[in-house]
Design an enzyme around this catalytic site. Structure first.
Site, PDB file in Angstrom:
ATOM      1  N   HIS A  27       0.827  -1.216   0.000  1.00  0.00           N
ATOM      2  CA  HIS A  27       0.000   0.000   0.000  1.00  0.00           C
ATOM      3  C   HIS A  27       0.866   1.273   0.000  1.00  0.00           C
ATOM      4  CE1 HIS A  27      -3.498  -2.408   1.306  1.00  0.00           C
ATOM      5  NE2 HIS A  27      -2.767  -2.916   2.258  1.00  0.00           N
TER       6      HIS A  27
HETATM    7  C1  BDR Z   1      -3.015   0.980   5.351  1.00  0.00           C
HETATM    8  O1  BDR Z   1      -3.242   0.509   6.676  1.00  0.00           O
HETATM    9  C2  BDR Z   1      -2.067  -0.017   7.214  1.00  0.00           C
HETATM   10  O2  BDR Z   1      -2.339  -1.289   7.734  1.00  0.00           O
HETATM   11  C3  BDR Z   1      -1.033  -0.045   6.127  1.00  0.00           C
HETATM   12  O3  BDR Z   1       0.239   0.307   6.642  1.00  0.00           O
HETATM   13  C4  BDR Z   1      -1.524   1.004   5.151  1.00  0.00           C
HETATM   14  O4  BDR Z   1      -1.025   2.298   5.482  1.00  0.00           O
HETATM   15  C5  BDR Z   1      -3.768   0.094   4.373  1.00  0.00           C
HETATM   16  O5  BDR Z   1      -5.136   0.121   4.638  1.00  0.00           O
END
Ligand code: BDR
Ligand code: CA
Length: 312
Positions: free
Chosen positions: A241
């Site tokens: 992500h």
């Molecule tokens: C986001 O939430 C966190 O778990 C990850 O680091 C990312 O920033 C994804 O939904």
């Protein structure tokens, strides 16, 4: 001249890869790393950030601790995704680089006041608490921000922490609403993009085979992180992500999206934290964000591999 950025983060394995990508990229100058409570509590996110800069051989990057809870809600964390430490997957030594004395919100304010207006980009890859607090406390800095490039939200892909909401926005929707309303140029990397940014077995193996320590670390993190998404979505690898924000700064041509209006739901019965994106432009609400929808997967992973290979 390198693009000046502040990374606001809650590491997190994918946050860690984002930080490594930034530190490996001469196009970017990381002025500081500000940490926030999110994936795990603040005492762990600030510790993890210091471990990551040492791993990257960059103890010169200052790390600040910020807000330990959302503006007006109890903290929700994600150990079920990231493990107890937030950075499970490889064991890293305790860092020797100290935490900075200054609060992260003060660092953000001071930096935006000290640098020329329009020259500093904020890259939030966790809940938006620190950024909203900085804007509340120092409204004069808002117009000085060049842009905000954040990971958060979802529209077609809907939620990952609730059926409607993505984690970063869900944890502090009031903060997100203030940031989306701030009238700062905003670039949003939602789950619509990041759920396609999946590691492959070949890519992880190539990381593991790199001669330095950072490649194997990335392999260890993504191996740990992928088990959650494989079980939940049946996906083929780990979604990177947060690195998508840094990748957008380096290669915006790899992404497509639309300038649209995005509102944050703060009062929903079932939908708190939803990013209500007017993708089809069915309202007359003015666009406030570049909401990205697609990324060239292979180009993204080639870029990541090439940059991580530059690190120790
Ligand atoms: C986001 O939430 C966190 O778990 C990850 O680091 C990312 O920033 C994804 O939904
Ligand atoms: Ca994150």
């Amino acid at each position: 001249m390198a693009q000046k950025i502040i990374i606001d983060t809650d590491p997190g394995q994918d946050d860690a890869v984002a930080i490594l990508l930034a530190l490996a990229s001469p196009e970017l100058e990381v002025l500081g790393i500000t940490t926030v409570a999110g994936n795990v509590p603040l005492d762990l996110t600030q510790l993890n950030a210091r471990k990551i800069i040492e791993l990257a051989g960059r103890p010169d990057i200052p790390v600040f601790a910020g807000c330990d809870r959302p503006l007006s809600r109890d903290l929700v964390t994600a150990e079920h995704v990231h493990g107890k430490t937030g950075l499970d997957g490889i064991a890293l030594p305790d860092p020797s680089v100290p935490l900075q004395d200054r609060h992260a919100v003060d660092f953000i304010i001071d930096t935006l006041r000290a640098q020329d207006p329009g020259t500093v980009t904020l890259v939030p890859i966790g809940p938006l608490t620190n950024i909203a607090q900085a804007f509340r406390r120092a409204p004069d800095i808002v117009a000085r921000v060049q842009q905000i490039v954040l990971m958060g939200g979802a529209y077609f892909e809907v939620g990952n922490i609730t059926p409607a909401a993505e984690f970063n926005i869900y944890v502090d929707p009031e903060a997100a609403a203030e940031v989306f309303d701030a009238d700062v140029p905003l670039v949003v990397l939602p789950l619509d993009v990041t759920h396609t940014a999946l590691t492959s077995r070949e890519w992880v193996d190539a990381m593991a085979a790199l001669p330095g320590r950072c490649g194997p670390a990335v392999a260890g993190w993504t191996d740990f992180f992928e088990r959650f998404d494989k079980e939940k979505y049946g996906s083929l690898g780990a979604p990177l992500h947060d690195p998508c924000t840094i990748a957008w700064l380096l290669r915006p041509d790899m992404f497509t999206g639309r300038h649209i209006n995005v509102q944050i739901e703060t009062e929903g019965r079932w939908t708190t934290g939803m990013t209500v994106a007017d993708w089809w432009r069915v309202t007359d609400r003015a666009p406030n964000a570049l909401f990205l929808r697609q990324v060239d997967h292979d180009a993204l992973f080639d870029l990541l591999a090439e940059r991580i290979a530059r690190l120790p």
